[in-house]
Design a protein around this motif. Structure first.
Motif, mmCIF file in Angstrom:
data_model
loop_
_atom_site.group_PDB
_atom_site.id
_atom_site.type_symbol
_atom_site.label_atom_id
_atom_site.label_comp_id
_atom_site.label_asym_id
_atom_site.label_seq_id
_atom_site.Cartn_x
_atom_site.Cartn_y
_atom_site.Cartn_z
ATOM 1 N N LYS A 50 0.848 -1.185 0.000
ATOM 2 C CA LYS A 50 0.000 0.000 0.000
ATOM 3 C C LYS A 50 0.887 1.239 0.000
ATOM 4 O O LYS A 50 1.898 1.291 0.694
ATOM 5 N N VAL A 51 0.517 2.225 -0.791
ATOM 6 C CA VAL A 51 1.293 3.455 -0.898
ATOM 7 C C VAL A 51 1.395 4.127 0.458
ATOM 8 O O VAL A 51 0.398 4.247 1.183
ATOM 9 N N ALA A 52 2.596 4.561 0.826
ATOM 10 C CA ALA A 52 2.836 5.132 2.149
ATOM 11 C C ALA A 52 2.265 6.540 2.287
ATOM 12 O O ALA A 52 1.688 6.883 3.320
ATOM 13 N N GLU A 53 2.424 7.359 1.243
ATOM 14 C CA GLU A 53 2.020 8.761 1.334
ATOM 15 C C GLU A 53 1.248 9.178 0.073
ATOM 16 O O GLU A 53 1.779 9.883 -0.790
ATOM 17 N N PRO A 54 -0.005 8.738 -0.046
ATOM 18 C CA PRO A 54 -0.768 8.994 -1.274
ATOM 19 C C PRO A 54 -0.962 10.475 -1.591
ATOM 20 O O PRO A 54 -0.971 10.865 -2.756
ATOM 21 N N LYS A 55 -1.106 11.324 -0.579
ATOM 22 C CA LYS A 55 -1.310 12.753 -0.845
ATOM 23 C C LYS A 55 -0.068 13.378 -1.481
ATOM 24 O O LYS A 55 -0.171 14.224 -2.377
ATOM 25 N N LYS A 56 1.112 12.962 -1.022
ATOM 26 C CA LYS A 56 2.346 13.479 -1.605
ATOM 27 C C LYS A 56 2.540 12.931 -3.018
ATOM 28 O O LYS A 56 3.021 13.635 -3.906
ATOM 29 N N MET A 57 2.159 11.675 -3.222
ATOM 30 C CA MET A 57 2.249 11.113 -4.561
ATOM 31 C C MET A 57 1.294 11.840 -5.499
ATOM 32 O O MET A 57 1.636 12.133 -6.654
ATOM 33 N N GLN A 58 0.113 12.154 -5.019
ATOM 34 C CA GLN A 58 -0.865 12.864 -5.831
ATOM 35 C C GLN A 58 -0.344 14.232 -6.257
ATOM 36 O O GLN A 58 -0.602 14.685 -7.377
ATOM 37 N N LYS A 59 0.404 14.883 -5.384
ATOM 38 C CA LYS A 59 0.955 16.197 -5.711
ATOM 39 C C LYS A 59 1.877 16.112 -6.934
ATOM 40 O O LYS A 59 1.895 17.004 -7.789
ATOM 41 N N PHE A 60 2.631 15.019 -7.038
ATOM 42 C CA PHE A 60 3.479 14.860 -8.221
ATOM 43 C C PHE A 60 2.637 14.663 -9.469
ATOM 44 O O PHE A 60 2.878 15.287 -10.504
ATOM 45 N N TYR A 61 1.645 13.790 -9.396
ATOM 46 C CA TYR A 61 0.805 13.540 -10.568
ATOM 47 C C TYR A 61 0.129 14.829 -11.035
ATOM 48 O O TYR A 61 0.017 15.098 -12.234
ATOM 49 N N GLN A 62 -0.331 15.638 -10.083
ATOM 50 C CA GLN A 62 -0.970 16.898 -10.442
ATOM 51 C C GLN A 62 0.023 17.854 -11.096
ATOM 52 O O GLN A 62 -0.339 18.625 -11.990
ATOM 53 N N SER A 63 1.291 17.798 -10.675
ATOM 54 C CA SER A 63 2.302 18.714 -11.214
ATOM 55 C C SER A 63 2.593 18.447 -12.682
ATOM 56 O O SER A 63 3.089 19.322 -13.391
ATOM 57 N N ILE A 64 2.286 17.222 -13.157
ATOM 58 C CA ILE A 64 2.521 16.904 -14.569
ATOM 59 C C ILE A 64 1.211 16.793 -15.347
ATOM 60 O O ILE A 64 1.190 16.319 -16.481
#
Length: 340
Positions: free
Chosen positions: A171-185
């Motif tokens: 399970k992803v440890a920090e989904p909100k931080k990962m989401q921030k990257f996806y949003q940045s691209i």
């Protein structure tokens, strides 16, 4: 006419103080349109480096790749204040060629290469070294987890751990931080939200790592960069960064990423949240252990990265692998094949 001997003749060039180099190429030709916020973002990038690394261990190289005079003057001031160890001024020769200028002439154990819009987070340097030490076959270690990184020149990692319980979907440890990257691209997270749930990784003792790595920020074992120092005709794109992507695999080593997120991709628009991040100075508590590795024979390389890749592209094998390693059927139905 020459009189006397140069006092530096036959002296050995060495500095045992540093073991880790950071290379940042920067191209900011002006401060308008696409580059309107680029200088401010670059300053935040450098701030995040200076405030999160062990300065006594880290050699910082900035490659000014044809930037405007304001950026050049700013970097010259940092160099005169000894906040960075190396400043190379060049015309705009392209990103990869600029990186090569920073690599050549040094012999540090680890080399971090990052884009000028990277924000490093506290603890990234320590955790990167922990991953290298826990997995001696690691050749590249990134610090920004992404779901499908395993699909990018990681066939050998899958092969080497195929029957190992330590490789599974976590399970992803920090989904909100990962989401921030996806949003940045620019990803549509309403459609791709399943990317925030599970990630393929390895576990060894107390250390977890994701399989694969992006190239906007990653750390490399120095020896895998020795073979890619050559002229690249593209300034950006045109698959120019594939050389970095392929470097670990070509040397029989693994591409991994820290299990937690230790950097943000800022892009070219400055946002309020960037001022809210608090950095803390770090002193390294562990040292990098450089375990020498020999390149695989041609036959082994072909087996792992060509033959095995073809086998894994068979749908039945591909789907079975995902299921055995713990990926739920609901997500398996969306992601398609494991390899591009």
């Amino acid at each position: 006419m020459r009189k006397g001997n140069n006092p530096n003749k036959d002296k050995v060039t060495s500095d045992d103080r540093f073991g880790h180099q950071i290379i940042i190429p920067v191209y900011i030709p002006n401060q308008k349109d696409y580059f309107k916020d680029a200088f401010k973002i670059f300053k935040k990038c450098l701030q995040s480096i200076l405030e999160t690394v062990d300065f006594d261990y880290t050699y910082i190289s900035i490659i000014n790749n044809g930037s405007c005079v304001e950026v050049e003057n700013y970097l010259s001031a940092l160099k005169s204040e000894n906040k960075i160890q190396e400043l190379i001024n060049s015309s705009n020769i392209g990103k990869l060629n600029a990186i090569y200028k920073g690599v050549v002439g040094h012999n540090f154990d680890l080399v971090t290469i990052a884009d000028a819009d990277t924000m490093f987070l506290s603890g990234w340097q320590q955790e990167t070294i922990r991953v290298f030490n826990a997995f001696p076959k690691a050749g590249t270690v990134g610090i920004v987890p992404q779901f499908n990184m395993y699909a990018n020149f990681c066939t050998n990692v899958i092969f080497d751990n195929f029957l190992q319980k330590r490789m599974q979907f976590f399970k992803v440890a920090e989904p909100k931080k990962m989401q921030k990257f996806y949003q940045s691209i620019g990803w549509n997270m309403k459609e791709d939200h399943y990317y925030l749930q599970y990630i393929l990784g390895l576990e060894k003792g107390e250390v977890k790592a994701c399989i694969g790595s992006s190239h906007f920020v990653a750390t490399y074992r120095k020896e895998i960069l020795n073979e890619i120092k050559k002229y690249i005709p593209a300034k950006m794109g045109n698959n120019s960064e594939r050389l970095l992507d392929m470097a670990a695999q070509n040397n029989g080593l693994w591409k991994l990423t820290t299990f937690k997120n230790y950097a943000y991709h800022m892009g070219n628009v400055y946002e309020d949240w960037m001022d809210e991040i608090i950095f803390s100075k770090m002193t390294l508590k562990i040292n990098y252990i450089n375990s020498k590795r020999n390149k695989p024979s041609k036959s082994i390389f072909l087996l792992k990265n060509k033959v095995f890749k073809r086998i894994m592209r068979i749908k039945l094998v591909n789907d079975s692998f995902f299921k055995i390693k713990g990926l739920p059927n609901s997500i398996l139905a969306k992601i398609g094949k494991i390899y591009y």
